[in-house]
Design a protein around this motif. Sequence first.
Motif, PDB file in Angstrom:
ATOM      1  N   LEU A  24      11.017   2.307   1.268  1.00  0.00           N
ATOM      2  CA  LEU A  24      11.791   1.364   1.932  1.00  0.00           C
ATOM      3  C   LEU A  24      11.454   0.108   1.914  1.00  0.00           C
ATOM      4  O   LEU A  24      12.298  -1.057   1.974  1.00  0.00           O
ATOM      5  N   ALA A  25       9.974  -0.337   1.927  1.00  0.00           N
ATOM      6  CA  ALA A  25       9.531  -1.725   2.076  1.00  0.00           C
ATOM      7  C   ALA A  25      10.020  -2.466   0.553  1.00  0.00           C
ATOM      8  O   ALA A  25      10.546  -3.661   0.910  1.00  0.00           O
ATOM      9  N   VAL A  35       3.074  -5.389  16.267  1.00  0.00           N
ATOM     10  CA  VAL A  35       2.475  -4.571  15.088  1.00  0.00           C
ATOM     11  C   VAL A  35       3.699  -3.755  14.403  1.00  0.00           C
ATOM     12  O   VAL A  35       4.361  -3.294  14.910  1.00  0.00           O
ATOM     13  N   LEU A  36       4.007  -4.178  13.172  1.00  0.00           N
ATOM     14  CA  LEU A  36       5.229  -3.930  12.340  1.00  0.00           C
ATOM     15  C   LEU A  36       4.557  -2.761  11.751  1.00  0.00           C
ATOM     16  O   LEU A  36       3.703  -2.565  11.222  1.00  0.00           O
ATOM     17  N   ARG A  37       5.736  -1.836  11.296  1.00  0.00           N
ATOM     18  CA  ARG A  37       5.470  -0.677  10.384  1.00  0.00           C
ATOM     19  C   ARG A  37       5.221  -1.244   8.808  1.00  0.00           C
ATOM     20  O   ARG A  37       5.769  -2.446   8.458  1.00  0.00           O
ATOM     21  N   SER A  38       4.531  -0.410   8.156  1.00  0.00           N
ATOM     22  CA  SER A  38       4.384  -0.796   6.643  1.00  0.00           C
ATOM     23  C   SER A  38       5.622  -1.109   6.039  1.00  0.00           C
ATOM     24  O   SER A  38       5.683  -1.918   4.874  1.00  0.00           O
ATOM     25  N   SER A  39       6.768  -0.480   6.536  1.00  0.00           N
ATOM     26  CA  SER A  39       8.047  -0.550   5.876  1.00  0.00           C
ATOM     27  C   SER A  39       8.584  -1.919   6.103  1.00  0.00           C
ATOM     28  O   SER A  39       9.657  -2.418   5.418  1.00  0.00           O
ATOM     29  N   THR A  40       8.088  -2.601   7.264  1.00  0.00           N
ATOM     30  CA  THR A  40       9.110  -3.726   7.898  1.00  0.00           C
ATOM     31  C   THR A  40       8.101  -5.027   7.669  1.00  0.00           C
ATOM     32  O   THR A  40       8.629  -6.232   7.369  1.00  0.00           O
ATOM     33  N   ALA A  41       6.863  -4.780   7.711  1.00  0.00           N
ATOM     34  CA  ALA A  41       5.990  -6.062   7.547  1.00  0.00           C
ATOM     35  C   ALA A  41       6.185  -7.049   6.393  1.00  0.00           C
ATOM     36  O   ALA A  41       6.211  -8.149   6.324  1.00  0.00           O
ATOM     37  N   GLY A  42       6.243  -6.370   4.976  1.00  0.00           N
ATOM     38  CA  GLY A  42       6.423  -6.858   3.716  1.00  0.00           C
ATOM     39  C   GLY A  42       8.039  -7.692   3.731  1.00  0.00           C
ATOM     40  O   GLY A  42       7.730  -8.908   3.652  1.00  0.00           O
ATOM     41  N   ALA A  90       0.859  -1.194   0.024  1.00  0.00           N
ATOM     42  CA  ALA A  90      -0.054   0.117   0.103  1.00  0.00           C
ATOM     43  C   ALA A  90       0.851   1.184   0.111  1.00  0.00           C
ATOM     44  O   ALA A  90       1.943   1.171   0.789  1.00  0.00           O
ATOM     45  N   LEU A  91       0.542   2.197  -0.829  1.00  0.00           N
ATOM     46  CA  LEU A  91       1.259   3.609  -0.702  1.00  0.00           C
ATOM     47  C   LEU A  91       1.321   3.957   0.732  1.00  0.00           C
ATOM     48  O   LEU A  91       0.223   4.190   1.360  1.00  0.00           O
ATOM     49  N   ALA A  92       2.276   4.565   1.089  1.00  0.00           N
ATOM     50  CA  ALA A  92       2.506   5.216   2.566  1.00  0.00           C
ATOM     51  C   ALA A  92       3.314   6.312   2.534  1.00  0.00           C
ATOM     52  O   ALA A  92       4.224   6.666   1.408  1.00  0.00           O
ATOM     53  N   VAL A 142      14.285   2.434  -7.759  1.00  0.00           N
ATOM     54  CA  VAL A 142      14.504   1.934  -6.214  1.00  0.00           C
ATOM     55  C   VAL A 142      14.710   0.379  -6.365  1.00  0.00           C
ATOM     56  O   VAL A 142      15.671  -0.043  -5.747  1.00  0.00           O
ATOM     57  N   VAL A 143      13.628  -0.444  -7.122  1.00  0.00           N
ATOM     58  CA  VAL A 143      13.805  -1.913  -7.188  1.00  0.00           C
ATOM     59  C   VAL A 143      15.235  -2.308  -8.021  1.00  0.00           C
ATOM     60  O   VAL A 143      15.890  -3.214  -7.552  1.00  0.00           O
ATOM     61  N   THR A 144      15.624  -1.363  -9.099  1.00  0.00           N
ATOM     62  CA  THR A 144      16.791  -1.718  -9.950  1.00  0.00           C
ATOM     63  C   THR A 144      17.850  -1.640  -8.923  1.00  0.00           C
ATOM     64  O   THR A 144      18.928  -2.473  -9.011  1.00  0.00           O
ATOM     65  N   ALA A 145      17.994  -0.442  -8.370  1.00  0.00           N
ATOM     66  CA  ALA A 145      19.288  -0.325  -7.504  1.00  0.00           C
ATOM     67  C   ALA A 145      19.345  -1.340  -6.397  1.00  0.00           C
ATOM     68  O   ALA A 145      20.554  -1.976  -6.157  1.00  0.00           O
TER      69      ALA A 145
END
Length: 254
Positions: free
Chosen positions: A97-98, A233-240, A88-90, A137-140
Motif C-alpha cells: 500500500l505504501a 505516529v503514522l503507520r508504515s503504509s502512511t509515513a512514506g 521496510a517489509l511489513a 504494484v508500482v506499474t499499475a
Amino acid sequence: MSNPVFFTSAGSLGDVIPGGTFVLEGPEARHAVTVKRLGAGEPVDIADGAGARLTGTVAEAGPAGLTVTASDVVFEEQPDVRLVLVQALAKGDRDELAIETATELGIDAVLPWQSERSIVRWKGDRAAKAHAKWESVVTAAAKQARRAWIPEVRTMVDTGSLANAVAQADLAIILHEDAKNPLRTVLEEMAATNATAPCEVLLIVGPEGGISPREVTRLSDAGAVTALLGHHVLRSSTAGPAAVVLASDILGRW
C-alpha cells in the motif's frame, strides 16, 4: 479528463513521429481492447516507462493490437531531486500500500528493506515473487497516475547494505517518532543550501514494529539524519507517502 495510459517496452517509441502510427501489442493491448473497450477515434497515451510518451487517437482496435495515430511524442525529464522510498517489509500488505500510494504521488524509486523487526521475510523463491509483485504494484500505480516513468524497484537490502546506500546518498532521512528535528526543517535546510540539483534523497520508513535503536545508530553513523514527520505516529503504509508529499513541495518538485 486525462487520457488513459498504457505501457510499452522502454525505447520502443523512439522512432515514432507526429502523424505516424504505433501498434501496441500484448497484455496492455488486450486490456485496452477487451477491458477498456477503446475504439477508433478515442484519445489515448502510450508511455514506455522510461520517460517517452505518445499522445494520439486510436486508429484501429482488434485482436492484432491497438493501432494509434500519434499527434505528439515527447520525452519527460526526471526531476533533479530524485526521491527514493526505503520501505521496510511489513505484514498485511502495508508495504505494498505504501509503495502504491508513493508511486501515485511521484516517488522515483523504491528500495525494499529487510529490517530487524520486519515480520515478513523475503527468502528463496519468495524473494523473487515478492519483488515481481512490488514491480507489478508500482506499474499499475504509475498507470493510474498517468506517469511516463515507472519507478525502479531496487534489489532488497538488509541493514548493512542500506547503510552503504545511505553513505552514497546526497541525503538520507530516517522517519522516526523520537526525532527532535521536524522533517520540514531538515528539507528546508537542504533546499536552502542549493544542493538540490541533481541529487538523490532516501526516505527511510520502518516496519509496523518501528526501527530498532541499533538500526538507527548504524544508519546515523553512515550519515542518515532522523526527522519527525508530524505530531502523530503514522503507520508504515502512511509515513512514506506523507513524506513524499512534503519533500516534493519543499524541494521544488511540485
